[in-house]
Motif scaffolding. Structure first.
Motif, PDB file in Angstrom:
ATOM      1  N   ASP A 110      23.218 -85.680 118.214  1.00  0.00           N
ATOM      2  CA  ASP A 110      21.873 -85.957 118.678  1.00  0.00           C
ATOM      3  C   ASP A 110      21.211 -84.791 119.406  1.00  0.00           C
ATOM      4  O   ASP A 110      20.051 -84.781 119.236  1.00  0.00           O
ATOM      5  CB  ASP A 110      21.755 -87.450 119.051  1.00  0.00           C
ATOM      6  CG  ASP A 110      22.116 -88.562 118.319  1.00  0.00           C
ATOM      7  OD1 ASP A 110      21.800 -88.407 117.152  1.00  0.00           O
ATOM      8  OD2 ASP A 110      22.940 -89.632 118.868  1.00  0.00           O
ATOM      9  N   LYS A 111      21.994 -84.293 120.303  1.00  0.00           N
ATOM     10  CA  LYS A 111      21.613 -83.269 120.967  1.00  0.00           C
ATOM     11  C   LYS A 111      22.629 -82.175 121.342  1.00  0.00           C
ATOM     12  O   LYS A 111      23.657 -82.460 121.626  1.00  0.00           O
ATOM     13  CB  LYS A 111      21.154 -84.014 122.628  1.00  0.00           C
ATOM     14  CG  LYS A 111      20.706 -83.025 123.616  1.00  0.00           C
ATOM     15  CD  LYS A 111      20.487 -83.734 124.898  1.00  0.00           C
ATOM     16  CE  LYS A 111      19.887 -82.833 125.893  1.00  0.00           C
ATOM     17  NZ  LYS A 111      19.695 -83.318 127.438  1.00  0.00           N
ATOM     18  N   LEU A 112      22.240 -80.980 121.041  1.00  0.00           N
ATOM     19  CA  LEU A 112      22.926 -80.014 121.179  1.00  0.00           C
ATOM     20  C   LEU A 112      23.419 -79.583 122.705  1.00  0.00           C
ATOM     21  O   LEU A 112      22.477 -79.786 123.622  1.00  0.00           O
ATOM     22  CB  LEU A 112      22.302 -78.537 120.848  1.00  0.00           C
ATOM     23  CG  LEU A 112      22.323 -78.426 119.332  1.00  0.00           C
ATOM     24  CD1 LEU A 112      21.521 -77.293 118.994  1.00  0.00           C
ATOM     25  CD2 LEU A 112      23.637 -78.347 118.751  1.00  0.00           C
ATOM     26  N   GLU A 113      24.472 -79.503 123.059  1.00  0.00           N
ATOM     27  CA  GLU A 113      25.202 -79.059 124.440  1.00  0.00           C
ATOM     28  C   GLU A 113      25.603 -77.958 124.329  1.00  0.00           C
ATOM     29  O   GLU A 113      26.085 -77.332 123.045  1.00  0.00           O
ATOM     30  CB  GLU A 113      26.133 -80.236 124.794  1.00  0.00           C
ATOM     31  CG  GLU A 113      25.443 -81.657 124.725  1.00  0.00           C
ATOM     32  CD  GLU A 113      26.408 -82.715 125.069  1.00  0.00           C
ATOM     33  OE1 GLU A 113      27.510 -82.348 125.355  1.00  0.00           O
ATOM     34  OE2 GLU A 113      25.946 -84.105 125.094  1.00  0.00           O
ATOM     35  N   PRO A 114      26.156 -77.272 125.351  1.00  0.00           N
ATOM     36  CA  PRO A 114      26.696 -75.810 125.330  1.00  0.00           C
ATOM     37  C   PRO A 114      28.022 -75.773 124.516  1.00  0.00           C
ATOM     38  O   PRO A 114      28.208 -74.801 124.093  1.00  0.00           O
ATOM     39  CB  PRO A 114      26.949 -75.604 126.779  1.00  0.00           C
ATOM     40  CG  PRO A 114      25.987 -76.433 127.463  1.00  0.00           C
ATOM     41  CD  PRO A 114      25.626 -77.682 126.605  1.00  0.00           C
TER      42      PRO A 114
END
Length: 124
Positions: free
Chosen positions: A104-108
Motif C-alpha cells: 500500500d505504501k512504498l518503503e525503502p
C-alpha cells in the motif's frame, strides 16, 4: 462465492467450471477476485466500475512488460482475442495470478532492489 458473471467468464475465456470466486478487494473503482478453477489453477479478475482509457493503458503497459521479459501479470485474452469484456457498464479483465502481498505504501526496503528502475527501463 457466487459471482454474477461466472458463466460469462467461463464461456469468454474458455475456463472449465465450476469456478470459485474469492473477492479480495472491494474498491470505489474496481473489485478484484481470485478465481480458482476445477484444476486448482488461479487467475485474478478485475471488475472495473468505470469504463475508460485507464484500462487500455494498463493492458498496453502489462503487454509491453510481458513482451520484454519482465515478470508481471499477463492479461489473458478471450476466445475472440479481446483483452476485456464489457458487461453491465463495467469492464472485466482477467490476469494470470501471481502470489504475493499487496504494497500500500512504498518503503525503502521496496526500493533497495531497484525493481522500479528496472521496470521503467524495460518500458523504455
Amino acid at each position: 462465492m457466487a459471482y454474477q458473471h461466472s458463466s460469462l467468464i467461463e464461456s469468454e475465456y474458455g475456463l472449465a467450471g465450476p469456478l470459485i470466486f474469492d473477492q479480495v478487494h472491494d474498491g470505489p473503482d474496481n473489485d478484484v477476485y481470485i478465481i480458482t478453477d476445477h484444476q486448482n489453477n488461479k487467475y485474478a479478475l478485475r471488475q472495473s466500475k468505470r469504463v475508460g482509457k485507464e484500462t487500455a493503458f494498463e493492458i498496453e503497459t502489462l503487454t509491453a512488460l510481458a513482451q520484454s521479459g519482465f515478470s508481471s501479470p499477463r492479461v489473458l485474452q478471450t476466445k475472440s482475442k479481446a483483452y476485456l469484456v464489457t458487461v453491465d457498464a463495467t469492464q472485466l479483465v482477467l490476469f494470470t495470478y501471481i502470489p504475493g502481498t499487496q504494497v500500500d505504501k512504498l518503503e525503502p526496503k521496496h526500493l533497495e532492489s531497484n525493481i522500479i528502475e528496472r521496470g521503467a527501463r524495460k518500458l523504455g
